[in-house]
Scaffold this motif. Structure first.
Motif, mmCIF file in Angstrom:
data_model
loop_
_atom_site.group_PDB
_atom_site.id
_atom_site.type_symbol
_atom_site.label_atom_id
_atom_site.label_comp_id
_atom_site.label_asym_id
_atom_site.label_seq_id
_atom_site.Cartn_x
_atom_site.Cartn_y
_atom_site.Cartn_z
ATOM 1 N N TYR A 54 -24.268 7.942 16.048
ATOM 2 C CA TYR A 54 -25.471 6.938 16.339
ATOM 3 C C TYR A 54 -25.572 6.630 17.984
ATOM 4 O O TYR A 54 -26.591 6.626 18.389
ATOM 5 C CB TYR A 54 -25.323 5.852 15.695
ATOM 6 C CG TYR A 54 -26.329 4.876 15.832
ATOM 7 C CD1 TYR A 54 -27.600 5.137 14.959
ATOM 8 C CD2 TYR A 54 -26.324 3.818 16.676
ATOM 9 C CE1 TYR A 54 -28.811 4.100 14.968
ATOM 10 C CE2 TYR A 54 -27.434 3.037 16.857
ATOM 11 C CZ TYR A 54 -28.518 3.263 15.969
ATOM 12 O OH TYR A 54 -29.652 2.295 16.119
ATOM 13 N N ALA B 159 -30.140 13.551 7.368
ATOM 14 C CA ALA B 159 -28.626 13.804 7.170
ATOM 15 C C ALA B 159 -28.077 13.465 5.910
ATOM 16 O O ALA B 159 -26.988 13.993 5.243
ATOM 17 C CB ALA B 159 -27.715 13.244 8.121
ATOM 18 N N HIS B 160 -28.910 12.655 5.100
ATOM 19 C CA HIS B 160 -28.515 11.881 3.825
ATOM 20 C C HIS B 160 -29.836 11.980 2.895
ATOM 21 O O HIS B 160 -30.353 10.948 2.698
ATOM 22 C CB HIS B 160 -28.019 10.697 3.938
ATOM 23 C CG HIS B 160 -26.834 10.547 4.804
ATOM 24 N ND1 HIS B 160 -26.747 10.368 6.254
ATOM 25 C CD2 HIS B 160 -25.477 10.418 4.273
ATOM 26 C CE1 HIS B 160 -25.510 10.435 6.716
ATOM 27 N NE2 HIS B 160 -24.685 10.627 5.585
ATOM 28 N N ASP C 127 -21.657 4.955 3.239
ATOM 29 C CA ASP C 127 -22.313 5.991 4.293
ATOM 30 C C ASP C 127 -23.321 5.765 5.241
ATOM 31 O O ASP C 127 -23.189 6.078 6.583
ATOM 32 C CB ASP C 127 -23.089 6.898 3.242
ATOM 33 C CG ASP C 127 -22.200 8.057 2.292
ATOM 34 O OD1 ASP C 127 -20.676 7.885 2.635
ATOM 35 O OD2 ASP C 127 -22.689 8.668 1.293
ATOM 36 N N PHE C 128 -24.119 4.586 4.975
ATOM 37 C CA PHE C 128 -25.092 4.322 5.942
ATOM 38 C C PHE C 128 -24.362 3.427 7.026
ATOM 39 O O PHE C 128 -24.491 3.626 8.125
ATOM 40 C CB PHE C 128 -26.100 3.217 5.430
ATOM 41 C CG PHE C 128 -26.865 2.598 6.296
ATOM 42 C CD1 PHE C 128 -28.070 3.388 6.992
ATOM 43 C CD2 PHE C 128 -26.382 1.258 6.925
ATOM 44 C CE1 PHE C 128 -28.692 2.623 8.155
ATOM 45 C CE2 PHE C 128 -27.305 0.786 7.815
ATOM 46 C CZ PHE C 128 -28.428 1.343 8.457
ATOM 47 N N PHE D 277 -31.394 9.328 9.672
ATOM 48 C CA PHE D 277 -30.327 9.062 8.685
ATOM 49 C C PHE D 277 -30.872 9.682 7.575
ATOM 50 O O PHE D 277 -29.877 10.535 6.884
ATOM 51 C CB PHE D 277 -30.181 7.680 8.444
ATOM 52 C CG PHE D 277 -29.226 7.184 7.198
ATOM 53 C CD1 PHE D 277 -28.065 7.423 7.360
ATOM 54 C CD2 PHE D 277 -29.860 6.893 5.899
ATOM 55 C CE1 PHE D 277 -26.805 7.228 6.200
ATOM 56 C CE2 PHE D 277 -28.892 6.782 4.909
ATOM 57 C CZ PHE D 277 -27.662 6.760 5.001
ATOM 58 N N SER E 227 -21.311 4.432 14.449
ATOM 59 C CA SER E 227 -20.536 5.474 14.754
ATOM 60 C C SER E 227 -21.017 6.146 16.169
ATOM 61 O O SER E 227 -21.815 5.688 16.642
ATOM 62 C CB SER E 227 -20.619 6.996 13.744
ATOM 63 O OG SER E 227 -22.116 7.371 14.066
ATOM 64 N N TYR F 295 -14.958 9.054 12.043
ATOM 65 C CA TYR F 295 -15.347 7.683 12.418
ATOM 66 C C TYR F 295 -14.596 6.998 13.488
ATOM 67 O O TYR F 295 -15.236 6.343 14.724
ATOM 68 C CB TYR F 295 -15.141 6.749 11.245
ATOM 69 C CG TYR F 295 -15.914 5.501 11.541
ATOM 70 C CD1 TYR F 295 -17.270 5.379 11.546
ATOM 71 C CD2 TYR F 295 -15.104 4.250 11.750
ATOM 72 C CE1 TYR F 295 -17.752 4.033 11.853
ATOM 73 C CE2 TYR F 295 -15.625 3.105 11.845
ATOM 74 C CZ TYR F 295 -16.997 2.978 11.953
ATOM 75 O OH TYR F 295 -17.618 1.782 12.291
ATOM 76 N N TRP G 239 -22.650 5.768 9.356
ATOM 77 C CA TRP G 239 -23.394 6.230 10.558
ATOM 78 C C TRP G 239 -24.124 5.392 11.364
ATOM 79 O O TRP G 239 -23.892 5.849 12.718
ATOM 80 C CB TRP G 239 -24.788 7.063 9.513
ATOM 81 C CG TRP G 239 -25.727 7.507 10.374
ATOM 82 C CD1 TRP G 239 -25.762 8.709 10.833
ATOM 83 C CD2 TRP G 239 -26.856 6.805 10.777
ATOM 84 N NE1 TRP G 239 -27.183 8.763 11.490
ATOM 85 C CE2 TRP G 239 -27.915 7.816 11.586
ATOM 86 C CE3 TRP G 239 -27.367 5.360 10.526
ATOM 87 C CZ2 TRP G 239 -29.116 7.159 12.018
ATOM 88 C CZ3 TRP G 239 -28.662 5.052 11.200
ATOM 89 C CH2 TRP G 239 -29.339 6.103 12.042
#
Length: 434
Positions: free
Chosen positions: A324, A45-46, A314-315, A42, A321, A105, A318
């Motif tokens: 994931y 990506a962030h 955002d978390f 994560f 999704s 999503y 992720w």
């Protein structure tokens, strides 16, 4: 040289100042532990979001997040909650609507029953991390050796006969493992589902408790009989995680619990019986057309008190999704993918090939009727719980009475009488009983 060093320090400080740390409260179940282990994926990506984890035992998690959200404490930015809390808390405006989760999503891919359970007036207030019903998991080798057959749709009579045949206490093999730890989401999740399968109900249409009914007496008596004669010692302290460990160690002939456990009991790295597990529907009582299937989703939500709602969203986007799920499959195999949330997972040939429990999980979830969990008329919704705010308190109080009976501190009759008295008092105090 000094200027260069100073510039680097300023840049580093600026980057650090831009980083947002969100605090995630979650339960210490295997899938959540796996999610925590994926933190690096994560943050790569962030890079502007850091994660701080608070991982708690189930009863403690519920107590802390309930206190925090009710007082608007703002201690957490992401909460792990279930299908019980979401509609109640959303109506109190304690949760942030999960809209605009991103073009990729695919909210329409969420299983309809789970999505509906986490929505109010068509708006999603929590995203499902994994979904579950309940089913029987059993040792095929022990059943074969004992000469018993567990049908795909067993009765409690079938279960008792199999438990007796598979019990070998001299070798620490117990015919059946069931939840005994007190809590509205621990032993009462199982016992409410079992009572439903016996034709029982928590309340009649006037909200009068029904614990002294013949159906509740039969359900609790049979539960205590199973656990006393064929269960492990200290069962009154065993919840989901404790029974999972016992089953993985080969000490349970059968375990009736959440379908999500299937990927862990069939995990060859952690389960000594991984290739010897069969699955069946949650049992029913002869003559009662109700298997007591429950529906639950451990889900991620944002409390309205959070000051970091964009980062929290955002978390959540992720962690729940399709991407994931693919990360988990790449790391640990498709069998380990979080189950019970997306239609696409059950259409995935790789998942079907690696997860022998996939079909039974989906069948169990689709059979759950949260709008009418009892064959009798009821004024409430919910499968293994009653969807009213007071249930956390009364469910835990009843769970303590029943756990004490399992520990030999009272009889079934005394525990039911105490439950009847306690719940009547609380429901009268809350204004349900006039």
């Amino acid at each position: 040289m000094i200027c260069a060093t100073t510039a680097l320090t300023i840049c580093a400080a600026a980057a650090q100042a831009q980083e947002t740390t969100i605090t995630i409260a979650t339960v210490n179940n295997g899938d959540m532990i796996r999610m925590q282990s994926m933190t690096d994926a994560f943050t790569e990506a962030h890079p502007d979001i850091a994660l701080e984890w608070v991982t708690l035992e189930e009863n403690i998690l519920r107590e802390r997040v309930t206190t925090d959200i009710a007082t608007q404490g703002g201690q957490y930015d992401v909460l792990t909650i279930g299908t019980y809390e979401v509609p109640i808390w959303a109506k109190q405006q304690w949760l942030v609507p999960l809209e605009d989760m991103g073009d990729d999503y695919d909210v329409d891919d969420l299983l309809p029953a789970v999505r509906d359970a986490l929505s109010v007036d068509g708006t999603l207030y929590a995203a499902p991390f994994y979904g579950e019903s309940a089913m029987v998991m059993y040792r095929t080798d022990l059943a074969e050796a004992a000469g018993v057959t567990i049908p795909d749709s067993p009765t409690w009579t079938d279960i008792k006969a199999a438990a007796e045949a598979m019990t070998d206490k001299d070798n620490e093999v117990y015919g059946i493992c069931l939840r005994g730890k007190p809590g509205w989401g621990e032993n009462m999740a199982f016992l409410t589902a079992m009572a439903n399968s016996y034709g029982a109900r928590w309340f009649d249409m006037d909200w009068n408790p029904q614990f002294e009914s013949e159906e509740w007496k039969a359900a609790l008596t049979d539960y205590l009989d199973l656990m006393t004669n064929y269960g492990p010692p200290g069962a009154s302290s065993n919840g989901f995680n404790e029974n999972l460990s016992l089953f993985q160690q080969g000490k349970c002939g059968m375990w009736i619990d959440a379908t999500v456990a299937a990927s862990f009991v069939t995990d060859p790295e952690n389960s000594t019986v991984a290739d010897q597990v069969g699955f069946a529907q949650f049992p029913n009582k002869e003559g009662v057309d109700n298997h007591g299937n429950w529906l639950w989703a451990w889900s991620l939500a944002i409390p309205a008190s959070s000051q970091k709602q964009d980062a929290a969203k955002d978390f959540i986007a992720w962690a729940t999704s399709k991407g994931y799920t693919e990360l988990v499959a790449e790391k640990d195999g498709w069998r380990a993918a979080p189950p019970g949330t997306r239609t696409s997972l059950y259409e995935n040939a790789d998942y079907q090939a690696e997860a022998p429990f996939a079909e039974m999980t989906l069948t169990s979830m689709q059979a759950a009727n949260t709008q009418k969990s009892s064959v009798q008329d009821i004024p409430y919704t919910g499968g293994q719980f009653v969807a009213i705010p007071e249930f956390q308190g009364i469910g835990t109080a009843v769970g303590q009475q029943f756990s004490a009976a399992l520990a030999g501190q009272s009889s079934a009759e005394d525990a039911l009488a105490a439950a009847q008295s306690n719940v009547t008092r609380e429901m009268t105090r809350a204004g349900y009983i006039k």
